[in-house]
Motif scaffolding. Structure first.
Motif, PDB file in Angstrom:
ATOM      1  N   SER A  28      34.342 -24.635 -20.352  1.00  0.00           N
ATOM      2  CA  SER A  28      33.410 -24.521 -19.306  1.00  0.00           C
ATOM      3  C   SER A  28      33.346 -23.149 -19.082  1.00  0.00           C
ATOM      4  O   SER A  28      33.917 -22.538 -19.051  1.00  0.00           O
ATOM      5  CB  SER A  28      34.222 -25.178 -18.589  1.00  0.00           C
ATOM      6  OG  SER A  28      35.019 -24.467 -17.820  1.00  0.00           O
ATOM      7  N   ARG A  29      32.003 -23.061 -17.940  1.00  0.00           N
ATOM      8  CA  ARG A  29      31.304 -21.905 -17.723  1.00  0.00           C
ATOM      9  C   ARG A  29      32.581 -21.375 -16.895  1.00  0.00           C
ATOM     10  O   ARG A  29      32.711 -20.008 -16.585  1.00  0.00           O
ATOM     11  CB  ARG A  29      30.879 -22.195 -17.025  1.00  0.00           C
ATOM     12  CG  ARG A  29      29.573 -20.565 -16.358  1.00  0.00           C
ATOM     13  CD  ARG A  29      28.462 -21.027 -16.043  1.00  0.00           C
ATOM     14  NE  ARG A  29      28.573 -20.893 -14.571  1.00  0.00           N
ATOM     15  CZ  ARG A  29      28.057 -21.551 -13.629  1.00  0.00           C
ATOM     16  NH1 ARG A  29      26.034 -21.325 -14.187  1.00  0.00           N
ATOM     17  NH2 ARG A  29      28.023 -21.700 -12.160  1.00  0.00           N
ATOM     18  N   SER A  30      33.021 -22.475 -15.709  1.00  0.00           N
ATOM     19  CA  SER A  30      34.167 -21.764 -14.561  1.00  0.00           C
ATOM     20  C   SER A  30      35.272 -20.730 -15.275  1.00  0.00           C
ATOM     21  O   SER A  30      35.760 -20.081 -14.870  1.00  0.00           O
ATOM     22  CB  SER A  30      34.485 -22.415 -13.784  1.00  0.00           C
ATOM     23  OG  SER A  30      35.520 -23.962 -14.278  1.00  0.00           O
ATOM     24  N   ASP A  31      36.021 -21.838 -16.820  1.00  0.00           N
ATOM     25  CA  ASP A  31      36.724 -21.254 -17.338  1.00  0.00           C
ATOM     26  C   ASP A  31      36.660 -20.442 -18.164  1.00  0.00           C
ATOM     27  O   ASP A  31      37.781 -19.043 -17.849  1.00  0.00           O
ATOM     28  CB  ASP A  31      37.532 -21.704 -18.359  1.00  0.00           C
ATOM     29  CG  ASP A  31      38.353 -23.388 -18.161  1.00  0.00           C
ATOM     30  OD1 ASP A  31      38.788 -23.993 -17.216  1.00  0.00           O
ATOM     31  OD2 ASP A  31      38.582 -24.350 -19.144  1.00  0.00           O
ATOM     32  N   ILE A  32      35.630 -19.569 -18.285  1.00  0.00           N
ATOM     33  CA  ILE A  32      35.050 -18.394 -19.414  1.00  0.00           C
ATOM     34  C   ILE A  32      35.020 -17.335 -18.407  1.00  0.00           C
ATOM     35  O   ILE A  32      35.615 -16.270 -18.577  1.00  0.00           O
ATOM     36  CB  ILE A  32      33.788 -18.971 -20.020  1.00  0.00           C
ATOM     37  CG1 ILE A  32      34.375 -19.948 -20.907  1.00  0.00           C
ATOM     38  CG2 ILE A  32      32.734 -17.546 -20.572  1.00  0.00           C
ATOM     39  CD1 ILE A  32      32.288 -20.030 -21.371  1.00  0.00           C
ATOM     40  N   GLU A  33      34.679 -17.975 -16.885  1.00  0.00           N
ATOM     41  CA  GLU A  33      34.337 -16.686 -15.847  1.00  0.00           C
ATOM     42  C   GLU A  33      35.717 -16.109 -15.291  1.00  0.00           C
ATOM     43  O   GLU A  33      36.011 -15.722 -15.142  1.00  0.00           O
ATOM     44  CB  GLU A  33      33.271 -16.731 -14.790  1.00  0.00           C
ATOM     45  CG  GLU A  33      31.369 -17.674 -15.201  1.00  0.00           C
ATOM     46  CD  GLU A  33      31.104 -17.978 -13.761  1.00  0.00           C
ATOM     47  OE1 GLU A  33      29.463 -17.410 -14.164  1.00  0.00           O
ATOM     48  OE2 GLU A  33      30.906 -18.613 -13.031  1.00  0.00           O
ATOM     49  N   SER A  34      36.683 -17.126 -15.147  1.00  0.00           N
ATOM     50  CA  SER A  34      37.604 -17.193 -14.464  1.00  0.00           C
ATOM     51  C   SER A  34      38.597 -15.872 -16.013  1.00  0.00           C
ATOM     52  O   SER A  34      38.960 -15.355 -15.376  1.00  0.00           O
ATOM     53  CB  SER A  34      38.340 -17.995 -14.450  1.00  0.00           C
ATOM     54  OG  SER A  34      38.632 -18.713 -15.807  1.00  0.00           O
TER      55      SER A  34
END
Length: 188
Positions: A13-19
């Motif tokens: 997910s985008r949020s996983d990658i960004e974290s």
């Protein structure tokens, strides 16, 4: 490149990658998908096109493997510690290959011509992931399947528990639950 390593390692997910990266990655994801056709944006079956429930996956099996194992452990490769790399691959391959087995079954189901929609399903916050949902919108039938390499690990009772919300969305459909494993692969 680091976005691909994240995706190949299960941060989809985008949020996983960004974290992991501690930066915004939306423009990079858009280019990898739109311009380079390296990743694919996927949404759960029956979600609306504007749904924020989005995951990304690498489209090519070779690139996925390379980013998951070779790129991630490039230091071991560079110093010639291929035994270490072999141990990592042996440790993680069963989990890694599960997604590719799901895709293979989805392709086989698509080839039957019986379904109008084939994909994955998951609820908010990636809860209750279901490996395959295949719908025939004309006959109002649905196949809900769990994919495991080893048939002994298939638990249809657990699959039915995860599918409660999906069943509500499929009111009026005749739903078949099935477990699929390496034993069920048809080789042509």
């Amino acid at each position: 490149m680091i976005d691909l390593a994240c995706i190949a390692s299960g941060k989809t997910s985008r949020s996983d990658i960004e974290s992991v990266l501690e930066m915004s990655v939306e423009p990079y994801l858009q280019r990898l998908e739109g311009e380079f056709d390296i990743i694919q944006r996927i949404q759960p079956v029956l979600s609306t096109p504007k749904s924020r429930q989005v995951k990304y996956r690498i489209q090519d099996a070779f690139l996925s493997f390379w980013f998951r194992f070779i790129y991630r452990y490039r230091s071991a490769v560079e110093i010639g510690n291929l035994e270490f790399l072999q141990q990592v691959i042996q440790r993680d391959f069963a989990t890694y290959s599960g997604e590719w087995l799901e895709r293979l079954f989805q392709e086989q189901l698509a080839a039957t011509g019986q379904y109008s929609v084939i994909g994955n399903y998951w609820g908010p916050r990636n809860k209750n992931e279901i490996d395959i949902v295949a719908l025939n919108e004309l006959d109002k039938t649905a196949l809900v399947a769990e994919v495991k390499r080893n048939p002994k690990n298939i638990r249809l009772s657990k699959l039915k528990e995860k599918a409660v919300k999906l069943e509500q969305k499929l009111k009026g459909y005749d739903i078949e639950y099935r477990g699929l494993s390496l034993d069920d692969l048809s080789v042509e």
